[in-house]
Write an enzyme that holds these catalytic residues in place. Structure first.
Site, mmCIF file in Angstrom:
data_model
loop_
_atom_site.group_PDB
_atom_site.id
_atom_site.type_symbol
_atom_site.label_atom_id
_atom_site.label_comp_id
_atom_site.label_asym_id
_atom_site.label_seq_id
_atom_site.Cartn_x
_atom_site.Cartn_y
_atom_site.Cartn_z
ATOM 1 C CB ALA A 93 -0.881 -0.030 1.245
ATOM 2 C CD GLU A 106 -2.610 -7.784 2.605
ATOM 3 O OE1 GLU A 106 -2.200 -6.602 2.495
ATOM 4 O OE2 GLU A 106 -3.380 -8.127 3.500
ATOM 5 C CD GLU A 133 1.644 -5.971 5.311
ATOM 6 O OE1 GLU A 133 2.586 -6.774 5.489
ATOM 7 O OE2 GLU A 133 0.862 -6.060 4.347
ATOM 8 N N GLY A 135 0.595 -5.177 0.811
ATOM 9 C CA GLY A 135 -0.621 -5.153 0.000
ATOM 10 C C GLY A 135 -0.396 -5.703 -1.391
#
Ligand code: T1G
Length: 706
Positions: free
Chosen positions: A63, A110, A130, A107
């Site tokens: 992200a 993911e 993270e 992310g």
């Protein structure tokens, strides 16, 4: 702005490319682009399958960390959120193949887990960093990864934050294939194969419905319980939340598990630790934004000279060798040189023993190390670092000798920790080639280098200092030329504040315990004992002539040095170290000395809480940091944070003293300064910058551009 997500139709496959340099971070435009691309491909009857890939060097690396900063103030995240994107990919009625290269992290990984197949370039790495940001994977990773690979693999990845290689990911089931040839061709072929299978009534199983990782619930739960017992930390909640989320993947239905993860992500995102850790991540990269680097390029450095083979010189030489440079170590005579080279050999052997260095690599480094006692051998050196005794005349003598032998364009760097760079530059014919490279001991381990810029230092010399630090894998912070530069100046303020507390009623052990509970690995008096009290004693003596006679002065450290209690190396300092023990017990003689000093000064000892100790320590560091900003010694508050994180053990999850001040609130810091000022008004006088920030409704973060 060029489209950050582009789709190219290759016959019956939609090739969706994410193109958001430098790391294809999944910012709002990328998230929206992905949703649009999946919608369009699914609605297009000519398209039978989809391939997702990153442009440039990597599949999305996560992200957009910069985007999170806006949430610190509680603003809602702009939709679509990444979990929604992942759920959309997984729910796509046509096979979606993720083609991974570079570092598919957070992310990004993911997104890949939500796809129906993951094919990776052999050199690709993937993982969940993270936790290093005080976060849980918040886009379905805690629910999908365990379903593919089980609790142990998922928790190893998520709690370590470390990426794994494609081969490891394949072995665990987190990816499905490694491309033996061209990644895109392999992905396209796979996409078509999956489309054929779907057409034949065998559509891909969404990751959320996979069960390979949850077939042994007892083992899964046992792994969760074992991990839970190890990760509890009141200050940093992400590890515990990760364990809870992975457990939820086993116990809860898919939608509920996702909601559980989302709630956990929200708790982490607003936690002080995540705010601090995300600040540190960006600050670490911001330090390189230095005006001189925008104006000049670094000079070539291949051969480096190190003057002095002591602890610092050997550590610096070892760091240079580890970065592939050739090093010539100079000492005053052969005996000293032999000792210096031996110190490097010991560092090397320790690295080999710990498996950090192969014997072959050690030998190759050793081959690039030469020594001499005559500086004329440095005629070919591109840069020379002096690490001799911390005395101006000694260093000036070395610089004058170097000035005679070095080629034009060679750089003279001093490792001094506080001496005046301009005064040293004035001793040579080439002051613009002089710079400070303040390494921290042990120089082969500590990541911080203060790059101290003198009035005459040329821009490309500053650029060379930063380039060298980066090549050594270190964090370089620009510092102006003032006694103590940034770190030691702040350390001095910190110790002055704690010395006042010693006289007022606290013991060294109480202060050390309070600062360890703040998050430092060791307290200030433990540090002094390790470094040696004589170093700060020398500084106090050097500054004695300029000290304000009316200001409060604590003699305890001086008296201890006069008694020979200079710390671990003498077997006793603030603590007593029996038989060379690494950790000491309180020194009763010091406690008696402190009591005598209180009597002599008429001080009635008072109980001092750990909270007051911590507040005084932070306020002193922050106020000195504000003074340094005001004086232009530090470029920005987050540079000060990086100095304290990488040079002095300031807890990373607090982001650094200036970030911690913003988290506490500058009004609170001012209140503390004013309440402490009673005893030592000059010392606690709030910096004008601090007062100005408060008056204008800003904080230190507002000064961290970019
Ligand atoms: N967001 C924004 N900017 C990023 C970024 C990111 N994720 N990663 C790197 N950058 C910027 C960085 O600031 C620098 O910018 C430039 O890219 C090069 O970085 C929902 C919540 C990928 C291994 O934690 O580990 O996904 O200084 O110098 O050495 O579950 O960057 O040039 O302006 O580090 O080649 C999870 C963090 C996010 C990965 C490349 N992902 N990045 O290393 O380059 S949270 C991460 C890295 C998340 C989801 C969760 C490294 C790298 P500038 P660099 P590098």
């Amino acid at each position: 702005m060029a489209d950050v997500v582009e789709t190219v139709t290759l016959d019956d496959v939609a090739l969706v490319t994410i193109d958001n340099p430098p790391v294809n971070a999944l910012g709002q435009a990328v998230r929206q682009g992905l949703i649009d691309a999946i919608d369009a491909a699914e609605a297009n009857p000519a398209i039978r399958a989809i391939v997702l890939i990153g442009a440039g060097g990597t599949f999305p690396a996560g992200a957009d960390i910069r985007e999170f900063a806006q949430f610190d103030s509680g603003a809602p995240a702009p939709e679509p959120w990444l979990p929604q994107v992942c759920n959309r990919i997984e729910a796509c009625g046509k096979p979606v193949v993720a083609a991974l290269h570079g570092t598919a992290l957070g992310g990004g990984f993911e997104v890949a887990l939500a796809a129906h197949w993951r094919v990776a370039h052999p050199a690709a790495r993937m993982g969940f960093p993270e936790v290093n940001l005080g976060l849980v994977p918040g886009a379905g990773g805690t629910q999908r990864a365990p379903r593919l690979a089980g609790a142990k693999v998922a928790l190893d990845l998520m709690l370590s934050g470390k990426p794994i290689r494609a081969t490891e990911a394949l072995a665990t089931g987190l990816i499905d294939e490694i491309a033996e040839h061209d990644l895109i061709d392999t992905a396209l072929a796979r996409a078509r194969t999956m489309a054929d299978a779907a057409a034949a009534g065998h559509p891909p199983v969404p990751t959320s419905n996979r069960t390979e990782g949850t077939r042994d619930p007892a083992a899964y739960e046992a792994e969760v319980r074992a991990r839970r017992a190890k990760v509890a930390n009141p200050n940093i909640i992400a590890p515990s939340k990760i364990v809870d989320c992975v457990e939820a993947a086993l116990l809860l239905p898919t939608e509920t598990g996702r909601a559980f993860e989302n709630a956990a992500f929200g708790d982490c995102l607003t936690s002080p630790a995540s705010i601090g850790l995300r600040h540190a991540f960006l600050a670490e990269r911001r330090v390189a934004k230095v005006p001189e680097l925008a104006r000049a390029t670094a000079r070539e450095v291949a051969q480096v000279g190190v003057i002095g083979g002591g602890l610092m010189g050997a550590g610096i030489a070892s760091a240079l060798l580890g970065a592939g440079l050739s090093v010539v170590m100079i000492e005053r005579d052969h005996d000293a040189l032999a000792k210096g080279l031996e110190r490097v050999a010991v560092i090397h052997q320790r690295a080999v023993d710990k498996g950090r260095l192969t014997e072959a690599a050690r030998d190759a480094e050793w081959d690039r190390l030469n020594g001499g006692t005559d500086m004329s051998v440095l005629a070919g050196a591109d840069l020379v670092i002096e690490a001799v005794f911390e005395d101006f005349d000694v260093k000036a003598g070395v610089f004058r000798a170097l000035d005679q032998v070095l080629k034009p364009g060679a750089i003279l760097a001093t490792n001094t920790s506080y001496l005046d760079i301009d005064a040293l530059a004035a001793t040579v014919s080439r002051p613009s080639d002089v710079i400070g490279l303040h390494f921290f001991s042990p120089a082969n381990v500590m990541k911080l280098v203060e790059v101290v810029v003198g009035k005459a230092t040329a821009d490309d010399v500053v650029a060379t200092g930063f380039a060298l630090a980066k090549r050594l894998g270190k964090i370089a912070v620009r510092a102006g030329n003032i006694d103590g530069f940034i770190g030691n100046r702040i350390l001095s303020a910190y110790r002055t504040a704690t010395d006042f507390l010693l006289e007022d009623g606290a013991t060294p052990a109480q202060i050390d315990a309070a600062m360890r509970s703040f998050g430092f690995p060791v307290g200030p008096y433990q540090v002094i004992d390790m470094a040696g009290l004589e170093i700060s004693w020398a500084r106090r003596k050097r500054l004695a002539a300029t000290r304000d006679p009316g200001a409060r002065y604590v003699d305890i450290g001086d008296l201890m040095c006069e008694a020979g209690w200079i710390g671990q190396k003498s077997g006793r300092g603030y603590y007593v170290y029996e038989n060379g023990a690494r950790s000491g017990v309180e020194n009763p003689d010091v406690l008696a000395l402190i009591a005598a000093e209180r009597d002599r000064k008429g001080i009635i000892a008072r109980d001092i809480s750990a909270n007051e100790i911590r507040r005084r320590a932070l306020a002193a560091m922050v106020n000195e940091g504000a003074h340094l900003l005001q004086a232009g010694i530090a470029l920005r508050p987050s540079d000060i944070d990086m100095v304290m994180l990488f040079g002095y053990g300031f807890p990373r999850w607090r982001g650094g003293p200036m970030k911690a001040a913003d988290q506490a609130g500058l009004v609170q810091i001012r209140k503390d300064l004013q309440s402490f000022a009673e005893g030592e008004p000059e010392f606690w006088e709030p910096s004008p910058l601090l007062l100005d920030l408060i008056k204008t409704g800003r904080n230190f973060g507002s000064l961290n551009e970019g």
